[in-house]
Design a protein around this motif. Structure first.
Motif, PDB file in Angstrom:
ATOM      1  N   LEU A   1       0.832  -1.202   0.000  1.00 10.10           N
ATOM      2  CA  LEU A   1       0.000   0.000   0.000  1.00 10.10           C
ATOM      3  C   LEU A   1       0.868   1.255   0.000  1.00 10.10           C
ATOM      4  O   LEU A   1       0.563   2.236  -0.688  1.00 10.10           O
ATOM      5  CB  LEU A   1      -0.939   0.006   1.206  1.00 10.10           C
ATOM      6  CG  LEU A   1      -1.889   1.207   1.328  1.00 10.10           C
ATOM      7  CD1 LEU A   1      -2.788   1.316   0.106  1.00 10.10           C
ATOM      8  CD2 LEU A   1      -2.737   1.096   2.598  1.00 10.10           C
TER       9      LEU A   1
ATOM     10  N   LYS B   1       1.990   2.413  -3.286  1.00  5.38           N
ATOM     11  CA  LYS B   1       0.947   3.008  -4.113  1.00  5.38           C
ATOM     12  C   LYS B   1       0.620   4.450  -3.734  1.00  5.38           C
ATOM     13  O   LYS B   1      -0.173   5.111  -4.401  1.00  5.38           O
ATOM     14  CB  LYS B   1      -0.333   2.160  -4.019  1.00  5.38           C
ATOM     15  CG  LYS B   1      -0.211   0.762  -4.625  1.00  5.38           C
ATOM     16  CD  LYS B   1      -1.492  -0.028  -4.398  1.00  5.38           C
ATOM     17  CE  LYS B   1      -1.430  -1.390  -5.072  1.00  5.38           C
ATOM     18  NZ  LYS B   1      -1.504  -1.278  -6.551  1.00  5.38           N
TER      19      LYS B   1
ATOM     20  N   ILE C   1      -1.847   7.275  -5.394  1.00  5.15           N
ATOM     21  CA  ILE C   1      -3.047   7.673  -4.658  1.00  5.15           C
ATOM     22  C   ILE C   1      -3.073   9.181  -4.479  1.00  5.15           C
ATOM     23  O   ILE C   1      -4.115   9.824  -4.657  1.00  5.15           O
ATOM     24  CB  ILE C   1      -3.094   6.967  -3.286  1.00  5.15           C
ATOM     25  CG1 ILE C   1      -3.263   5.459  -3.466  1.00  5.15           C
ATOM     26  CG2 ILE C   1      -4.223   7.530  -2.425  1.00  5.15           C
ATOM     27  CD1 ILE C   1      -3.115   4.660  -2.181  1.00  5.15           C
TER      28      ILE C   1
ATOM     29  N   GLN D   1      -5.929  -3.602  -2.758  1.00  3.12           N
ATOM     30  CA  GLN D   1      -6.674  -2.810  -3.741  1.00  3.12           C
ATOM     31  C   GLN D   1      -7.902  -2.163  -3.105  1.00  3.12           C
ATOM     32  O   GLN D   1      -8.212  -0.999  -3.378  1.00  3.12           O
ATOM     33  CB  GLN D   1      -7.088  -3.681  -4.922  1.00  3.12           C
ATOM     34  CG  GLN D   1      -7.739  -2.888  -6.054  1.00  3.12           C
ATOM     35  CD  GLN D   1      -7.974  -3.726  -7.300  1.00  3.12           C
ATOM     36  OE1 GLN D   1      -7.463  -4.827  -7.423  1.00  3.12           O
ATOM     37  NE2 GLN D   1      -8.751  -3.195  -8.238  1.00  3.12           N
TER      38      GLN D   1
ATOM     39  N   GLU E   1      -6.723   0.617  -0.879  1.00  4.37           N
ATOM     40  CA  GLU E   1      -6.333   1.749  -1.717  1.00  4.37           C
ATOM     41  C   GLU E   1      -7.551   2.566  -2.139  1.00  4.37           C
ATOM     42  O   GLU E   1      -7.546   3.800  -2.058  1.00  4.37           O
ATOM     43  CB  GLU E   1      -5.599   1.237  -2.958  1.00  4.37           C
ATOM     44  CG  GLU E   1      -5.225   2.320  -3.955  1.00  4.37           C
ATOM     45  CD  GLU E   1      -4.629   1.752  -5.228  1.00  4.37           C
ATOM     46  OE1 GLU E   1      -4.313   2.559  -6.137  1.00  4.37           O
ATOM     47  OE2 GLU E   1      -4.490   0.517  -5.347  1.00  4.37           O
ATOM     48  N   SER E   2      -8.603   1.879  -2.557  1.00  5.18           N
ATOM     49  CA  SER E   2      -9.835   2.560  -2.970  1.00  5.18           C
ATOM     50  C   SER E   2     -10.463   3.317  -1.814  1.00  5.18           C
ATOM     51  O   SER E   2     -10.947   4.443  -1.967  1.00  5.18           O
ATOM     52  CB  SER E   2     -10.844   1.540  -3.539  1.00  5.18           C
ATOM     53  OG  SER E   2     -10.334   0.902  -4.683  1.00  5.18           O
TER      54      SER E   2
END
Length: 292
Positions: A40, A43, A47, A98, A101-102
């Motif tokens: 995470l 990312k 983000i 994922q 992240e969303s």
């Protein structure tokens, strides 16, 4: 700290400390959680761009503040508190990177739209909200305790007369409590909702229902894993079924942290004193503290 997701044993501290700083909470992470966390963190530049520069894929990732913690997308590992914050999103989504992240991206966007940073300096009428909610004391683990008073002779009509105003006030109370967390030794809070004197037979009006639904949705989606436990106190036996209403709105993990407590000081104190020391608990609930 919210309970670690089941997984492998905690990695050796000396190995981790050679790579990045640790604190009491990150030392509780399992290997599965560390694996998800590193993914995470990688990312975060993406983000950040999606949240703050959605039309410029080549933009430099912007540093941001989340729950009072500064996050540097290019080097999140330098502050162990950032790892604690990110782990909240991962645990809320069962370490599915994922999905976490969303959720994180949606939260960053919501905070901009809701103008959360400006919210902390907003003022709300004391005559309306002064007796409704406050932060007072800590539990035995050092976690802050918030009290929401929905009875006690208070007139709830002006409180809920403007649903949008109530929501902003309620989110401000949450933010103020979150800012009391150090994300080093504790990262959760205790909530007490007092319903003394509430007319459960009279039902709730449309504004109260709308406010409860909206507040629950906001906290579920944007404040993951902040609740240690929540007490609904001074609830008559015949009215306990009402609180099953929340089960359809909350995750099973959150719902399991809720306790419905009956009426009377002795009943309430028997439920709260195991969690909150008598010196930190207001006298009205069977403690020793001069509070409200």
């Amino acid at each position: 700290m919210s309970e670690p997701t089941e997984g492998a044993s905690v990695p050796q501290e000396q190995v981790l400390e050679a790579v990045e700083p640790l604190n009491k909470l990150t030392r509780q992470f399992t290997e599965a959680e560390w694996t998800a966390l590193k993914e995470l963190r990688a990312k975060l530049p993406e983000i950040s761009r999606a949240a703050y520069s959605p039309d410029d894929k080549d933009a430099t990732p912007k540093a941001f503040n989340l729950f009072g913690i500064d996050v540097d997308p290019s080097n999140p590992a330098k502050d162990a508190r950032v790892s604690v914050v990110l782990m909240k999103f991962l645990r809320a989504r069962e370490l599915k990177v994922q999905d976490a992240e969303s959720m994180l991206l949606a939260t960053l966007k919501w905070r901009q739209e809701f103008k959360v940073d400006q919210l902390l300096s907003e003022e709300f009428p004391e005559e309306v909200f002064g007796g409704v909610g406050r932060v007072f004391g800590h539990d035995k683990e050092g976690r802050p305790v918030t009290y929401n008073i929905y009875g006690g002779g208070l007139d709830m009509t002006p409180v809920f007369s403007d649903v949008k105003r109530f929501i902003r006030w309620r989110v401000q109370l949450m933010e103020k409590t979150v800012r009391l967390l150090d994300f080093e030794s504790f990262d959760q809070m205790v909530q007490v909702h007092d319903y003394e004197g509430v007319n459960f037979m009279g039902g709730r009006d449309a504004n109260q229902k709308a406010a409860a639904s909206e507040a629950t949705k906001i906290f579920q989606e944007n404040y993951p894993e902040f609740l240690a436990t929540k007490f609904f106190i001074n609830v008559p036996t015949f009215a306990t079924w009402i609180f099953w209403f929340f089960k359809s709105l909350l995750s099973s993990k959150t719902f399991s942290k809720m306790s419905v407590v009956g009426t009377g000081k002795s009943t309430v104190s028997a439920a709260l004193l195991p969690v909150i020391d008598a010196k930190e608990l207001p006298k009205r609930y069977g403690g020793e503290a001069e509070a409200f």
